[in-house]
Design a protein around this motif. Structure first.
Motif, short mmCIF file in Angstrom:
data_model
loop_
_atom_site.label_atom_id
_atom_site.label_comp_id
_atom_site.label_asym_id
_atom_site.label_seq_id
_atom_site.Cartn_x
_atom_site.Cartn_y
_atom_site.Cartn_z
N ASP A 7 -33.79 -6.29 14.18
CA ASP A 7 -32.55 -6.08 13.45
C ASP A 7 -31.49 -6.98 14.08
O ASP A 7 -31.05 -6.75 15.21
CB ASP A 7 -32.12 -4.61 13.53
CG ASP A 7 -30.95 -4.30 12.60
OD1 ASP A 7 -30.27 -5.24 12.15
OD2 ASP A 7 -30.72 -3.11 12.32
N SER A 208 -27.89 -9.40 6.33
CA SER A 208 -27.11 -8.29 6.88
C SER A 208 -26.13 -7.75 5.84
O SER A 208 -25.60 -8.50 5.02
CB SER A 208 -26.34 -8.78 8.10
OG SER A 208 -25.69 -10.01 7.83
N SER A 211 -28.47 -4.18 1.02
CA SER A 211 -29.63 -3.35 0.75
C SER A 211 -30.75 -4.24 0.23
O SER A 211 -30.55 -4.97 -0.74
CB SER A 211 -29.28 -2.29 -0.30
OG SER A 211 -30.45 -1.75 -0.87
N SER A 235 -29.47 -5.26 9.40
CA SER A 235 -28.96 -4.08 8.70
C SER A 235 -27.45 -4.07 8.57
O SER A 235 -26.91 -3.63 7.56
CB SER A 235 -29.40 -2.81 9.44
OG SER A 235 -28.78 -2.73 10.72
N TRP A 237 -25.99 -2.20 10.81
CA TRP A 237 -25.93 -0.80 11.26
C TRP A 237 -24.61 -0.54 11.96
O TRP A 237 -24.15 -1.39 12.72
CB TRP A 237 -27.09 -0.57 12.23
CG TRP A 237 -27.38 0.85 12.62
CD1 TRP A 237 -28.32 1.66 12.08
CD2 TRP A 237 -26.77 1.60 13.67
NE1 TRP A 237 -28.33 2.87 12.72
CE2 TRP A 237 -27.37 2.85 13.72
CE3 TRP A 237 -25.75 1.33 14.60
CZ2 TRP A 237 -27.03 3.84 14.62
CZ3 TRP A 237 -25.38 2.31 15.50
CH2 TRP A 237 -26.01 3.54 15.50
N ARG A 241 -27.86 1.97 7.42
CA ARG A 241 -28.73 2.50 8.47
C ARG A 241 -30.12 1.88 8.38
O ARG A 241 -30.61 1.56 7.30
CB ARG A 241 -28.84 4.02 8.35
CG ARG A 241 -27.53 4.78 8.33
CD ARG A 241 -26.85 4.79 9.67
NE ARG A 241 -27.63 5.41 10.72
CZ ARG A 241 -27.08 6.17 11.69
NH1 ARG A 241 -25.78 6.40 11.70
NH2 ARG A 241 -27.84 6.68 12.63
N GLN A 242 -30.75 1.74 9.53
CA GLN A 242 -32.13 1.28 9.55
C GLN A 242 -33.03 2.23 8.78
O GLN A 242 -34.02 1.80 8.17
CB GLN A 242 -32.60 1.14 11.00
CG GLN A 242 -31.89 0.04 11.76
CD GLN A 242 -32.09 0.12 13.26
OE1 GLN A 242 -32.71 1.06 13.77
NE2 GLN A 242 -31.58 -0.87 13.98
N VAL A 245 -32.63 0.73 5.20
CA VAL A 245 -32.95 -0.66 4.85
C VAL A 245 -34.34 -1.11 5.30
O VAL A 245 -34.94 -1.97 4.66
CB VAL A 245 -31.87 -1.63 5.36
CG1 VAL A 245 -30.55 -1.38 4.66
CG2 VAL A 245 -31.70 -1.55 6.87
#
Length: 278
Positions: A7, A208, A211, A235, A237, A241-242, A245
């Motif tokens: 990520d 990033s 979705s 993500s 994040w 949230r991980q 995605v």
């Protein structure tokens, strides 16, 4: 079966300030429809639990030269096997001292890439083709540090035209040694971004804040075909949230090799192998 994920853009610094800038709360409330807890302080074990649950082997945490993230640097120190940093905050208008500091930080900390957001800099007056960026480009090329540049219309109500990927065309011509990555997608200029990716060997795109199930068909086609080594997962994040995605990414209609590249190999090659070689 995808075994690992990297990520490439995670925010753990939001909870360090009591009040977020208004543009950030508007992004949360109006754009992403996120919960108030989006800006709460982050616990290391909470993040690691989510990473482990979804096969995220490594994450890159956002940091800043002018306001260093205590949380991000603490996480990196605690788990250098899982985290690296991305560094922003270079002063483009007074670059000499700022770039000296960047060089020092890169020597002392595990920095995966530098980052700059044109819409967020100078009231959106300076596109990436402007000479105000040239010292940053030259320094990143010199120290072999990848540079990520925001592309696409941003979520906050700030000028977006400067983030049209076409502004990177001249940059790629003048700085062919620079490893450059467009981040936060390229909406609504996906076709321009793809054409740029085809044209320039050292250019990448990170999804990033997108979705995966919302990615456009033309980008997915490119990922299946000649762009298998060009697109990088992230993500943003906790904005996304991980837990959301990563499953969405694994459900994409991509060949196994293309999916492995998207979720792990492309980031490993572009960001992490450099750190292992130096």
């Amino acid at each position: 079966m995808v075994q690992q994920v990297i990520d490439c853009l995670v925010n753990v610094h939001f909870g360090e300030t009591e009040h977020q800038p208004q543009f950030m709360t508007k992004v949360r409330d109006d754009y992403f429809k996120g919960p108030p807890s989006m800006f709460d302080p982050i616990d290391l074990s909470e993040l690691l639990d989510e990473m482990d649950a979804h096969g995220v082997a490594k994450a890159i945490l956002m940091d800043n030269l002018t306001t260093p993230s205590v949380t991000a640097r603490k996480f990196v120190e605690a788990r250098p096997d899982r985290f690296m940093l991305a560094i922003g905050g270079v002063n483009l208008l007074k670059p000499v001292a700022s770039l000296r500091e960047l060089t020092s930080v890169v020597a002392d900390l595990p920095i995966a890439y530098a980052v700059v957001g044109p819409s967020f800099w100078g009231d959106g007056m300076y596109p990436p083709s402007d000479a105000v960026y040239y010292p940053l480009y030259a320094k990143c090329a010199e120290i072999e540090l990848p540079l990520c540049v925001n592309t696409g219309i941003p979520g906050p109500p700030i000028p977006g035209e400067v983030q049209n990927p076409i502004h990177l065309d001249r940059v790629c011509v003048r700085f062919p040694e620079l490893r450059l990555c467009m981040i936060h997608g390229a909406d609504p200029w996906w076709d321009i971004a793809i054409r740029m990716l085809i044209k320039y060997q050292n250019l990448r795109l990170m999804t990033s804040a997108w979705s995966p199930r919302r990615l456009p068909d033309e980008l997915l086609h490119y990922m299946r075909t000649r762009g298998r080594e060009k697109i990088i997962f992230a993500s943003d994040w906790p904005v996304l949230r991980q837990s959301r995605v990563v499953p969405e990414a694994k459900a994409l209609d991509l060949p196994a090799e293309a999916l492995d590249n998207y979720l792990y190999n492309n980031a490993d090659d572009f960001f992490f192998r450099r750190s292992e070689e130096h």
